[in-house]
Enzyme design. Sequence first.
Site, PDB file in Angstrom:
ATOM      1  N   GLU A 116      20.798  62.390  34.935  1.00  0.00           N
ATOM      2  CA  GLU A 116      21.740  61.684  36.065  1.00  0.00           C
ATOM      3  C   GLU A 116      22.804  63.107  36.051  1.00  0.00           C
ATOM      4  O   GLU A 116      23.521  63.341  37.073  1.00  0.00           O
ATOM      5  CB  GLU A 116      22.703  60.814  35.251  1.00  0.00           C
ATOM      6  CG  GLU A 116      22.057  59.561  35.270  1.00  0.00           C
ATOM      7  CD  GLU A 116      22.885  58.298  35.063  1.00  0.00           C
ATOM      8  OE1 GLU A 116      22.456  57.152  35.205  1.00  0.00           O
ATOM      9  OE2 GLU A 116      23.869  58.465  34.294  1.00  0.00           O
ATOM     10  N   HIS A 175      22.450  61.149  27.260  1.00  0.00           N
ATOM     11  CA  HIS A 175      22.039  59.821  26.618  1.00  0.00           C
ATOM     12  C   HIS A 175      20.700  59.387  26.917  1.00  0.00           C
ATOM     13  O   HIS A 175      20.144  59.771  27.862  1.00  0.00           O
ATOM     14  CB  HIS A 175      23.119  58.646  27.263  1.00  0.00           C
ATOM     15  CG  HIS A 175      23.174  58.587  28.660  1.00  0.00           C
ATOM     16  ND1 HIS A 175      23.347  59.492  29.725  1.00  0.00           N
ATOM     17  CD2 HIS A 175      22.802  57.316  29.231  1.00  0.00           C
ATOM     18  CE1 HIS A 175      22.862  58.867  30.739  1.00  0.00           C
ATOM     19  NE2 HIS A 175      22.950  57.655  30.655  1.00  0.00           N
ATOM     20  N   HIS A 189      21.782  51.757  40.113  1.00  0.00           N
ATOM     21  CA  HIS A 189      20.792  51.006  38.842  1.00  0.00           C
ATOM     22  C   HIS A 189      20.016  50.128  39.114  1.00  0.00           C
ATOM     23  O   HIS A 189      20.265  48.860  38.541  1.00  0.00           O
ATOM     24  CB  HIS A 189      21.741  50.948  37.922  1.00  0.00           C
ATOM     25  CG  HIS A 189      22.492  52.233  37.336  1.00  0.00           C
ATOM     26  ND1 HIS A 189      23.487  52.681  37.986  1.00  0.00           N
ATOM     27  CD2 HIS A 189      22.369  53.143  36.363  1.00  0.00           C
ATOM     28  CE1 HIS A 189      24.164  53.843  37.725  1.00  0.00           C
ATOM     29  NE2 HIS A 189      23.482  54.233  36.838  1.00  0.00           N
ATOM     30  N   HIS A 207      29.585  57.510  34.110  1.00  0.00           N
ATOM     31  CA  HIS A 207      29.900  56.377  34.752  1.00  0.00           C
ATOM     32  C   HIS A 207      29.379  55.217  33.768  1.00  0.00           C
ATOM     33  O   HIS A 207      28.924  54.211  34.441  1.00  0.00           O
ATOM     34  CB  HIS A 207      29.463  56.247  36.092  1.00  0.00           C
ATOM     35  CG  HIS A 207      27.990  56.410  36.312  1.00  0.00           C
ATOM     36  ND1 HIS A 207      27.439  57.169  37.473  1.00  0.00           N
ATOM     37  CD2 HIS A 207      26.757  56.137  35.528  1.00  0.00           C
ATOM     38  CE1 HIS A 207      26.015  57.104  37.385  1.00  0.00           C
ATOM     39  NE2 HIS A 207      25.715  56.248  36.278  1.00  0.00           N
TER      40      HIS A 207
END
Length: 311
Positions: free
Chosen positions: A240, A193, A59, A12
């Site tokens: 995540e 990431h 977030h 996402h």
Amino acid sequence: MAKIIAGVSSSHVPAIGAAIDNKQTEEPYWKRVFSGFEKSKEWMAQAKPDVVILIYNDHASAFSVEMVPTFALGCAAEFPPADEGWGPRPVPVVKGHPQLAAHIAQSVILDEFDITVVNKMEVDHGLTVPMNLLFGSPKEWPCPVIPVAVNVVLYPPPTGHRCFMLGRAIRKAVESYPEDLRVVVFGTGGMSHQISGPRAGLINSKFDKAFLDNLTKDPKKLTRIQHLEYMREAGAEGIEMVMWLVMRGALEDKVDEVYRFYTVPASNTAVGHIILEPHRRAAKKSAGKAKKPAGKMKRAAARAKTDRVRS
Ligand SMILES: [Fe+2]
């Protein structure tokens, strides 16, 4: 009765949303990313779910670091796009499904899974980007969405095993809902990431591809991955990926992989995507009309693997 007809996972990355909003999808850099979701949009147009349950993480948009629920279930009638610092994204307001959401809340809590009920919440790129990738950019989203926010921003996040078990509890809840609804569960986030620190920019395609393989074939192996291993192998934000295990837990043990796409990078993130269907549904398909599209999807997946996967 309601039933889960498929699970979808997708990264996402916020820059994907910015590329859509700034009309950059045809630029070569972004076309490489968006072309991997063309077949997925075709699949979704055929699947036509009545409801999406979308697992994502907030977030620091709806929840500040002052209070972050481990698992939060959106029970509101609607969820506006959040302002993430440059105004809300120009995407439709997400319409919820308060009746099914309330049923899920009751079912999972009575099943000893103490989820936080949220009656007012804005949704950020964690939810809106996967919606764009699978549904395009319509004026209204084609079906209601129940957001499920998982804490992966403030230590300690839940374990992968706990996420998998939440998926199991959600499946039990859905399958006990009396209305005939066809439900697709999204797991979003990842893949590898890291956005800050000395290892910023880390991407581990080998880990990501093994994760995708096991998501289909041996998800219980994935439930044993510890937080430190995610961080070491997939970067700090690679954690995540535990949200993908909520999706996988919501499906039965045996699934058919309908489609897969993987490319690097998008912004500073590996982009992964997979569509899984319950095995028996695919078996029915193979005997019927839908055989051809499924075959096409698999060939597209093979091409995507060959053309776009980099080690
Ligand atoms: Fe995220």
